[in-house]
Scaffold this active site. Structure first.
Site, PDB file in Angstrom:
ATOM      1  N   ASP A 116       0.817  -1.214   0.000  1.00 37.16           N
ATOM      2  CA  ASP A 116       0.000   0.000   0.000  1.00 37.16           C
ATOM      3  C   ASP A 116       0.850   1.263   0.000  1.00 37.16           C
ATOM      4  O   ASP A 116       2.042   1.222   0.310  1.00 37.16           O
ATOM      5  CB  ASP A 116      -0.920   0.009   1.233  1.00 37.16           C
ATOM      6  CG  ASP A 116      -0.174  -0.279   2.537  1.00 37.16           C
ATOM      7  OD1 ASP A 116       1.072  -0.226   2.551  1.00 37.16           O
ATOM      8  OD2 ASP A 116      -0.844  -0.543   3.545  1.00 37.16           O
ATOM      9  N   ASN A 124      -7.313  -0.492  14.879  1.00 33.53           N
ATOM     10  CA  ASN A 124      -8.731  -0.668  14.527  1.00 33.53           C
ATOM     11  C   ASN A 124      -8.960  -1.958  13.734  1.00 33.53           C
ATOM     12  O   ASN A 124     -10.035  -2.170  13.186  1.00 33.53           O
ATOM     13  CB  ASN A 124      -9.239   0.545  13.734  1.00 33.53           C
ATOM     14  CG  ASN A 124      -8.605   0.665  12.347  1.00 33.53           C
ATOM     15  OD1 ASN A 124      -7.665  -0.072  12.023  1.00 33.53           O
ATOM     16  ND2 ASN A 124      -9.111   1.566  11.531  1.00 33.53           N
ATOM     17  N   HIS A 162      -7.340  -2.900  10.988  1.00 30.82           N
ATOM     18  CA  HIS A 162      -7.066  -2.874   9.548  1.00 30.82           C
ATOM     19  C   HIS A 162      -5.862  -3.752   9.215  1.00 30.82           C
ATOM     20  O   HIS A 162      -4.976  -3.972  10.052  1.00 30.82           O
ATOM     21  CB  HIS A 162      -6.920  -1.444   9.010  1.00 30.82           C
ATOM     22  CG  HIS A 162      -5.684  -0.707   9.416  1.00 30.82           C
ATOM     23  ND1 HIS A 162      -5.617   0.662   9.482  1.00 30.82           N
ATOM     24  CD2 HIS A 162      -4.440  -1.137   9.772  1.00 30.82           C
ATOM     25  CE1 HIS A 162      -4.402   1.030   9.837  1.00 30.82           C
ATOM     26  NE2 HIS A 162      -3.674  -0.033  10.033  1.00 30.82           N
ATOM     27  N   GLU A 207      -9.687  -0.984   5.794  1.00 35.31           N
ATOM     28  CA  GLU A 207     -10.270  -0.445   7.022  1.00 35.31           C
ATOM     29  C   GLU A 207     -11.552  -1.208   7.361  1.00 35.31           C
ATOM     30  O   GLU A 207     -12.070  -1.959   6.533  1.00 35.31           O
ATOM     31  CB  GLU A 207     -10.581   1.041   6.804  1.00 35.31           C
ATOM     32  CG  GLU A 207      -9.337   1.893   6.485  1.00 35.31           C
ATOM     33  CD  GLU A 207      -8.591   2.354   7.717  1.00 35.31           C
ATOM     34  OE1 GLU A 207      -8.405   1.556   8.661  1.00 35.31           O
ATOM     35  OE2 GLU A 207      -8.183   3.532   7.739  1.00 35.31           O
TER      36      GLU A 207
END
Ligand code: PGA
Length: 250
Positions: A73, A142, A144, A149
Site C-alpha cells: 500500500d 482498529n 485494519h 479499514e
C-alpha cells in the site's frame, strides 16, 4: 475461540522472538523456492524483522536476488519519493538493505495517473508471476490489514480506499504530525491476501491487544478486517507477542 477453523495462533514473549520466528519462515521459504513471491508490510512492527533479514542477507545466509517482491500500500497521489510515502519508507528500511533485484520489486502504484487501472494491472502482475507465496501483514489498532479499514469486503482487491481519521492520526504520529497524511490510499485487498499460499499476521504491543482479541475470539466480521483472514484456514497464522496477546482469554 472457533473450534472448526484450522488457522494457528502462536504467542511468543517479545517482538524480538516474533521477528526471529518470521525471519526463519522467510529464510526457509527462500531456501525452498529462491524465486518466491513475497509481501512484507510497512509499520513499526516489522522493523526488527527487517534488521534480521538484512543482517542475514549481508552474511549471505539468505538470497533475495530471485525474489519477486510486492508492496501492500501507499498514500494516493504519492509517487514513492516523498518523505511521508510508505514506498519511500519501505525502500529505506528494507528494499535497499537486501539484494532484491530492482526489476523484481513491484510497488503499489499509488501515484499513477489512472489509479484504478494501475491497480488492476498490479493484480494482473501478481497473477502473472504465479501468485503470492508468503504474505506478512501487520494489524492496526482498529483491525485494519494494509489499508483495508473496517467494512472492507473479503472480495476486495487492489484499489483506492478512504482512510479513517484514526488511521490518518496513527500515521501522522510517525512524523510527529509534521507531514500531511493524504485522505486516500491504494491498498491490496482482502482477496489478494486470502489467495496467498501462506499468510502471517504479526502483532506487538498493548495497543494491538483489543484488535487481536476481536480478531481471534469474535465471529469473523468485516468490522474487524483482520478476522476475515481466518477464511484462509490453515494457510493463516497469527504470531503475537505477550503484550498483544494480553487480552486473549484462551
Ligand atoms: P504498526 O502498524 O506496525 O506501526 O503498528 C501496523 C498497521 O497499522 O498496519
Amino acid at each position: 475461540m472457533p473450534g472448526v477453523e484450522a488457522w494457528n495462533l502462536t504467542v511468543l514473549p517479545t517482538l524480538a522472538a516474533v521477528s526471529d520466528y518470521v525471519a526463519n519462515v522467510v529464510t526457509e521459504t527462500l531456501r525452498s523456492k529462491p524465486d518466491a513471491v513475497i509481501v512484507l508490510p510497512t509499520g513499526s512492527t516489522p522493523l526488527p524483522l527487517f534488521d534480521i533479514l538484512s543482517a542475514r542477507a549481508a552474511r549471505g545466509e539468505i538470497d533475495f536476488s530471485h525474489v519477486q517482491f510486492f508492496s501492500l500500500d501507499d498514500y494516493l497521489g504519492l509517487n514513492g519519493t516523498e518523505p511521508n510515502s510508505l514506498t519511500n519508507w519501505l525502500r529505506n528500511e528494507f528494499i535497499n538493505r537486501v539484494n532484491l533485484d530492482p526489476a523484481r520489486v513491484h510497488l503499489a502504484p499509488a501515484g499513477a495517473s489512472d489509479p484504478e487501472r494501475a491497480a488492476r494491472d498490479y493484480d494482473q502482475l501478481i497473477s502473472q508471476v504465479g501468485g503470492i507465496d508468503l504474505m506478512v501483514l501487520g494489524i492496526g489498532g482498529n483491525g485494519h490489514v494494509a489499508f483495508n479499514e473496517p467494512g472492507a469486503s473479503e472480495a476486495s482487491r487492489t484499489r483506492v480506499v478512504s482512510l479513517t481519521p484514526e488511521t490518518q492520526a496513527q500515521a501522522a504520529a510517525y512524523w510527529h504530525n509534521e507531514l500531511d497524511i493524504p485522505p486516500q490510499a491504494m491498498t491490496m485487498g482482502i482477496a489478494n491476501m486470502l489467495e496467498a499460499r501462506r499468510i502471517i499476521l504479526i502483532a506487538s504491543g498493548y495497543s494491538k491487544a483489543d484488535a487481536l482479541r476481536r480478531t481471534v475470539e469474535e465471529p469473523i466480521s468485516a468490522d474487524m478486517p483482520a478476522s476475515l483472514l481466518r477464511h484462509a484456514g490453515d494457510r493463516f497464522e497469527i504470531v503475537a507477542d505477550g503484550e498483544a496477546a494480553s487480552q486473549l482469554t484462551v
